[in-house]
Design a protein around this motif. Structure first.
Motif, PDB file in Angstrom:
ATOM      1  N   SER A  12       0.848  -1.184   0.000  1.00  0.00           N
ATOM      2  CA  SER A  12       0.000   0.000   0.000  1.00  0.00           C
ATOM      3  C   SER A  12       0.887   1.239   0.000  1.00  0.00           C
ATOM      4  CB  SER A  12      -0.919   0.011   1.227  1.00  0.00           C
ATOM      5  OG  SER A  12      -1.681   1.210   1.264  1.00  0.00           O
ATOM      6  N   VAL A  13       0.496   2.251  -0.786  1.00  0.00           N
ATOM      7  CA  VAL A  13       1.230   3.513  -0.856  1.00  0.00           C
ATOM      8  C   VAL A  13       0.340   4.620  -0.289  1.00  0.00           C
ATOM      9  CG1 VAL A  13       2.359   5.193  -2.348  1.00  0.00           C
ATOM     10  CG2 VAL A  13       2.517   2.748  -2.871  1.00  0.00           C
ATOM     11  N   ILE A  14       0.885   5.397   0.637  1.00  0.00           N
ATOM     12  CA  ILE A  14       0.102   6.412   1.348  1.00  0.00           C
ATOM     13  C   ILE A  14       0.782   7.770   1.222  1.00  0.00           C
ATOM     14  CG2 ILE A  14      -0.573   7.217   3.655  1.00  0.00           C
ATOM     15  CD1 ILE A  14      -1.258   4.431   4.402  1.00  0.00           C
ATOM     16  N   TYR A  15      -0.033   8.784   1.008  1.00  0.00           N
ATOM     17  CA  TYR A  15       0.451  10.164   1.104  1.00  0.00           C
ATOM     18  C   TYR A  15      -0.414  10.910   2.106  1.00  0.00           C
ATOM     19  CZ  TYR A  15       1.179  15.097   0.195  1.00  0.00           C
ATOM     20  OH  TYR A  15       1.427  16.431   0.354  1.00  0.00           O
ATOM     21  N   ARG A  16       0.230  11.511   3.094  1.00  0.00           N
ATOM     22  CA  ARG A  16      -0.479  12.313   4.096  1.00  0.00           C
ATOM     23  C   ARG A  16      -0.051  13.771   3.938  1.00  0.00           C
ATOM     24  NH1 ARG A  16       1.433  14.534   8.600  1.00  0.00           N
ATOM     25  NH2 ARG A  16      -0.085  15.308  10.111  1.00  0.00           N
ATOM     26  N   VAL A  26      -5.300  14.152  15.005  1.00  0.00           N
ATOM     27  CA  VAL A  26      -6.096  13.146  15.714  1.00  0.00           C
ATOM     28  C   VAL A  26      -6.978  12.390  14.741  1.00  0.00           C
ATOM     29  CG1 VAL A  26      -7.909  12.801  17.435  1.00  0.00           C
ATOM     30  CG2 VAL A  26      -6.051  14.407  17.895  1.00  0.00           C
ATOM     31  N   LEU A  27      -7.580  13.126  13.795  1.00  0.00           N
ATOM     32  CA  LEU A  27      -8.428  12.485  12.792  1.00  0.00           C
ATOM     33  C   LEU A  27      -7.617  11.529  11.919  1.00  0.00           C
ATOM     34  CD1 LEU A  27     -11.151  12.205  11.364  1.00  0.00           C
ATOM     35  CD2 LEU A  27     -10.527  14.193   9.954  1.00  0.00           C
ATOM     36  N   PHE A  28      -6.396  11.943  11.562  1.00  0.00           N
ATOM     37  CA  PHE A  28      -5.553  11.061  10.750  1.00  0.00           C
ATOM     38  C   PHE A  28      -5.243   9.768  11.490  1.00  0.00           C
ATOM     39  CE2 PHE A  28      -1.201   9.511  10.157  1.00  0.00           C
ATOM     40  CZ  PHE A  28      -1.295   9.045   8.859  1.00  0.00           C
ATOM     41  N   LEU A  29      -4.890   9.871  12.759  1.00  0.00           N
ATOM     42  CA  LEU A  29      -4.556   8.671  13.526  1.00  0.00           C
ATOM     43  C   LEU A  29      -5.747   7.724  13.608  1.00  0.00           C
ATOM     44  CD1 LEU A  29      -2.417  10.166  16.452  1.00  0.00           C
ATOM     45  CD2 LEU A  29      -1.604   8.820  14.499  1.00  0.00           C
ATOM     46  N   GLU A  30      -6.953   8.285  13.764  1.00  0.00           N
ATOM     47  CA  GLU A  30      -8.153   7.448  13.820  1.00  0.00           C
ATOM     48  C   GLU A  30      -8.385   6.748  12.475  1.00  0.00           C
ATOM     49  OE1 GLU A  30     -11.273  10.040  14.980  1.00  0.00           O
ATOM     50  OE2 GLU A  30     -10.651  10.176  17.090  1.00  0.00           O
ATOM     51  N   GLN A  31      -8.280   7.515  11.388  1.00  0.00           N
ATOM     52  CA  GLN A  31      -8.508   6.928  10.068  1.00  0.00           C
ATOM     53  C   GLN A  31      -7.399   5.937   9.708  1.00  0.00           C
ATOM     54  OE1 GLN A  31      -8.782  10.412   7.580  1.00  0.00           O
ATOM     55  NE2 GLN A  31     -10.972  10.680   7.977  1.00  0.00           N
ATOM     56  N   LEU A  46       2.935  -7.742   4.807  1.00  0.00           N
ATOM     57  CA  LEU A  46       2.430  -6.590   4.062  1.00  0.00           C
ATOM     58  C   LEU A  46       3.448  -5.459   4.146  1.00  0.00           C
ATOM     59  CD1 LEU A  46      -1.173  -6.711   5.549  1.00  0.00           C
ATOM     60  CD2 LEU A  46      -0.463  -7.630   3.340  1.00  0.00           C
ATOM     61  N   VAL A  47       3.405  -4.572   3.155  1.00  0.00           N
ATOM     62  CA  VAL A  47       4.312  -3.434   3.098  1.00  0.00           C
ATOM     63  C   VAL A  47       3.496  -2.169   2.863  1.00  0.00           C
ATOM     64  CG1 VAL A  47       6.217  -2.333   1.845  1.00  0.00           C
ATOM     65  CG2 VAL A  47       6.237  -4.799   2.222  1.00  0.00           C
ATOM     66  N   MET A  48       3.847  -1.117   3.585  1.00  0.00           N
ATOM     67  CA  MET A  48       3.219   0.181   3.409  1.00  0.00           C
ATOM     68  C   MET A  48       4.333   1.218   3.291  1.00  0.00           C
ATOM     69  SD  MET A  48       0.344   1.953   5.862  1.00  0.00           S
ATOM     70  CE  MET A  48      -0.339   0.329   6.144  1.00  0.00           C
ATOM     71  N   THR A  49       4.227   2.083   2.303  1.00  0.00           N
ATOM     72  CA  THR A  49       5.269   3.083   2.102  1.00  0.00           C
ATOM     73  C   THR A  49       4.644   4.369   1.585  1.00  0.00           C
ATOM     74  OG1 THR A  49       7.402   3.499   1.005  1.00  0.00           O
ATOM     75  CG2 THR A  49       5.728   2.351  -0.279  1.00  0.00           C
ATOM     76  N   GLY A  50       5.395   5.464   1.681  1.00  0.00           N
ATOM     77  CA  GLY A  50       4.894   6.732   1.191  1.00  0.00           C
ATOM     78  C   GLY A  50       5.386   7.905   2.021  1.00  0.00           C
ATOM     79  N   ASP A  51       4.890   9.085   1.658  1.00  0.00           N
ATOM     80  CA  ASP A  51       5.237  10.331   2.351  1.00  0.00           C
ATOM     81  C   ASP A  51       4.196  10.577   3.443  1.00  0.00           C
ATOM     82  OD1 ASP A  51       5.956  12.812   3.202  1.00  0.00           O
ATOM     83  OD2 ASP A  51       5.497  13.848   1.313  1.00  0.00           O
ATOM     84  N   PHE A  52       4.562  10.287   4.683  1.00  0.00           N
ATOM     85  CA  PHE A  52       3.635  10.432   5.798  1.00  0.00           C
ATOM     86  C   PHE A  52       3.684  11.823   6.421  1.00  0.00           C
ATOM     87  CE2 PHE A  52       3.781   5.938   5.317  1.00  0.00           C
ATOM     88  CZ  PHE A  52       2.624   5.431   5.896  1.00  0.00           C
TER      89      PHE A  52
END
Length: 227
Positions: A12-16, A26-31, A46-52
């Protein structure tokens, strides 16, 4: 179970986006925890990467520590241990689930690139399983009968000795002429060809019952298309 445990089964690739307000964090941590719960239910590593955009190098950050607590609660690990931003922050992360005893992620490298001036390039190798064994091939011969045109075959028959007025007198000779003529036409229009096919091995769960169910489904589909 061991087969799933020793290879990466999902990425999974995530951008925050950068968030300043406490309520947004707080909302981000919940989601994120909700997503992590769902994603972690998949089998295997599993692998998760991206700009957090989380300064994980700041050990005194409440946001950073809350984020790591979520990871710990779900059995995840963060592997990047050097700055990934020109200002010294470690913002681009590589996260893995499960134990780190099995080296599924290796050779993590962080380098500055001219294409992205502020963030650095984070590269790593992912173990997705052993290389596939060389396929076993089998040689088969056959004719491309589907490419035959009925009109062309009929034309060749009408030009052959089968429609001659001077046919053999005996039945055996007529049968031989019929077989020889049709074989010659087939050799011309659809010659015998040799090709290699791959011998596939069925998984152990694909039993005769599964095969019969698949065959019945195909029969039902053919009947449905004719309606």
């Amino acid at each position: 179970k061991q087969w799933y445990q020793r290879r990466v089964r999902g990425v999974s690739v995530i951008y925050r986006p950068p968030m300043i307000r406490v309520s947004d964090r707080v909302l981000f941590l919940e989601q994120f925890e909700g997503f992590l719960t769902s994603f972690s239910s998949k089998p295997g590593h599993l692998v998760m990467t991206g700009d957090f955009n989380i300064h994980v190098e700041d050990l005194n950050s409440v946001f950073r520590n809350s984020f790591f607590q979520v990871l710990k609660d779900h059995g995840w690990n963060q592997l990047v241990d050097s700055p990934t931003h020109e200002h010294g922050g470690t913002l681009d992360l590589v996260l893995t689930s499960g134990s780190t005893d099995i080296p599924l992620i290796s050779q993590i490298d962080v380098q500055a690139t001219p294409e992205v001036p502020d963030h650095y390039l984070v590269s790593f190798k992912v173990y997705c399983g052993a290389a596939n064994k060389q396929k076993q091939l089998k040689k088969i011969t056959g004719r491309a009968m589907k490419n035959l045109s009925a009109d062309t075959v009929f034309e060749r028959i009408m030009q052959s000795d089968l429609v001659s007025d001077d046919l053999p007198s005996s039945l055996e000779d007529c049968i031989e002429l019929y077989d020889k003529t049709l074989r010659a036409i087939l050799d011309e229009l659809a010659p015998i060809e040799e090709k290699d096919i791959s011998l596939s091995h069925k998984p152990p769960w694909f039993t005769e019952e599964c095969f019969n169910a698949l065959r019945d489904r195909r029969k039902a589909e053919r009947k449905y298309r004719k309606v």
